[in-house]
Scaffold this motif. Structure first.
Motif, PDB file in Angstrom:
ATOM      1  N   THR A   1       0.538  -1.314   0.076  1.00 32.27           N
ATOM      2  CA  THR A   1       0.208  -0.146  -0.099  1.00 32.27           C
ATOM      3  C   THR A   1       0.716   1.493  -0.103  1.00 32.27           C
ATOM      4  N   VAL A   2       1.957   0.741   0.844  1.00 36.73           N
ATOM      5  CA  VAL A   2       2.512   2.646   0.775  1.00 36.73           C
ATOM      6  C   VAL A   2       3.698   2.633  -0.398  1.00 36.73           C
ATOM      7  N   LYS A   3       4.126   2.013  -1.342  1.00 33.74           N
ATOM      8  CA  LYS A   3       4.853   1.648  -2.539  1.00 33.74           C
ATOM      9  C   LYS A   3       3.608   1.931  -3.428  1.00 33.74           C
ATOM     10  N   LEU A   4       2.332   1.609  -4.104  1.00 31.50           N
ATOM     11  CA  LEU A   4       1.599   1.826  -4.671  1.00 31.50           C
ATOM     12  C   LEU A   4       0.732   3.841  -4.791  1.00 31.50           C
ATOM     13  N   SER A   5       1.097   3.729  -2.840  1.00 29.85           N
ATOM     14  CA  SER A   5       0.317   5.102  -2.863  1.00 29.85           C
ATOM     15  C   SER A   5       1.558   6.017  -3.008  1.00 29.85           C
ATOM     16  N   GLY A   6       2.650   5.564  -3.198  1.00 31.82           N
ATOM     17  CA  GLY A   6       3.974   6.121  -2.894  1.00 31.82           C
ATOM     18  C   GLY A   6       4.292   7.224  -1.779  1.00 31.82           C
ATOM     19  N   ALA A   7       3.464   7.180  -0.680  1.00 29.81           N
ATOM     20  CA  ALA A   7       3.776   7.380   0.264  1.00 29.81           C
ATOM     21  C   ALA A   7       5.363   6.707   1.139  1.00 29.81           C
TER      22      ALA A   7
END
Length: 221
Positions: free
Chosen positions: A155-161
């Motif tokens: 989720t972190v990588k997909l949202s660029g967070a």
């Protein structure tokens, strides 16, 4: 030669018995620490399971698991008391008895500053324990930030967070390390005054002991 052989034999027997007793004491200490650890973890786990759901909503499971499983801390306390504190208490009691037997005045001089030392020690312990809960919560937040980010890495990588998570971790770590530095400075301040009292006591004993030595020499002359 007979005396030498007897001395060597007795030293060997005493060494073997002493080492055997040491191992026996270690086994008893392990059994005691394991019993205390198991009881502590089970009671804490049962207490946490009985808490309402609102308690778990505000805390990560990893942080709670770490708080419950305090195996290293409990065993360290038990080992420290049984292997370090208790032997030192026995040794100190023997030393005080011998000191009173040799010279009462010197003993009272050396023990006169102990109340002040204990006052500083108790005060420092109270100061350091006053914000201990918040201190550990800060480090638990740091650990929880890392664990939550890695647990939801997709989720972190997909949202660029990635950058946002790094900034959140930095904020939590800044507060934790600032508190750690503050507590370290406070502890060193009290350690300094404890060291000063120890040196004052040594100076008084040496001064009075030297005075008694010079006085006895003057009487001899």
């Amino acid at each position: 030669m007979t005396t030498l052989l007897w001395a060597v034999a007795l030293l060997f027997v005493a060494s073997v018995i002493g080492y055997g007793l040491k191992l026996l004491g270690d086994n008893m200490n392990v059994r005691l620490s394991c019993g205390i650890e198991q009881s502590f973890i089970q009671n804490t786990f049962g207490h946490v399971l009985r808490l309402p759901l609102g308690f778990f909503a505000k805390r990560s499971s990893g942080a709670l698991s770490k708080q419950i499983n305090q195996q290293e801390e409990v065993s360290g306390i038990v080992n420290g008391f049984s292997q370090q504190i208790l032997p030192e208490i026995i040794t100190l009691s023997g030393i005080i008895v011998i000191m009173f037997w040799q010279n009462v005045t010197l003993t009272f001089i050396s023990l006169a500053l102990i109340p002040f030392y204990l006052f500083i020690a108790v005060r420092s312990a109270n100061k350091l324990e006053s914000g201990l809960a918040g201190y550990y919560e800060q480090w638990e937040e740091v650990s929880a930030r890392i664990q939550d980010a890695l647990g939801g890495i997709k989720t972190v990588k997909l949202s660029g967070a990635e950058k946002r998570e790094v900034i959140r971790l930095q904020k939590a770590a800044d507060g934790a390390y600032a508190d750690y530095i503050k507590r370290s400075k406070l502890a060193h301040r009290y350690i300094f005054w404890e060291s000063v009292l120890t040196r004052v006591s040594s100076t008084l004993v040496l001064g009075y002991g030297g005075y008694l030595t010079l006085e006895s020499k003057a009487d001899t002359w």
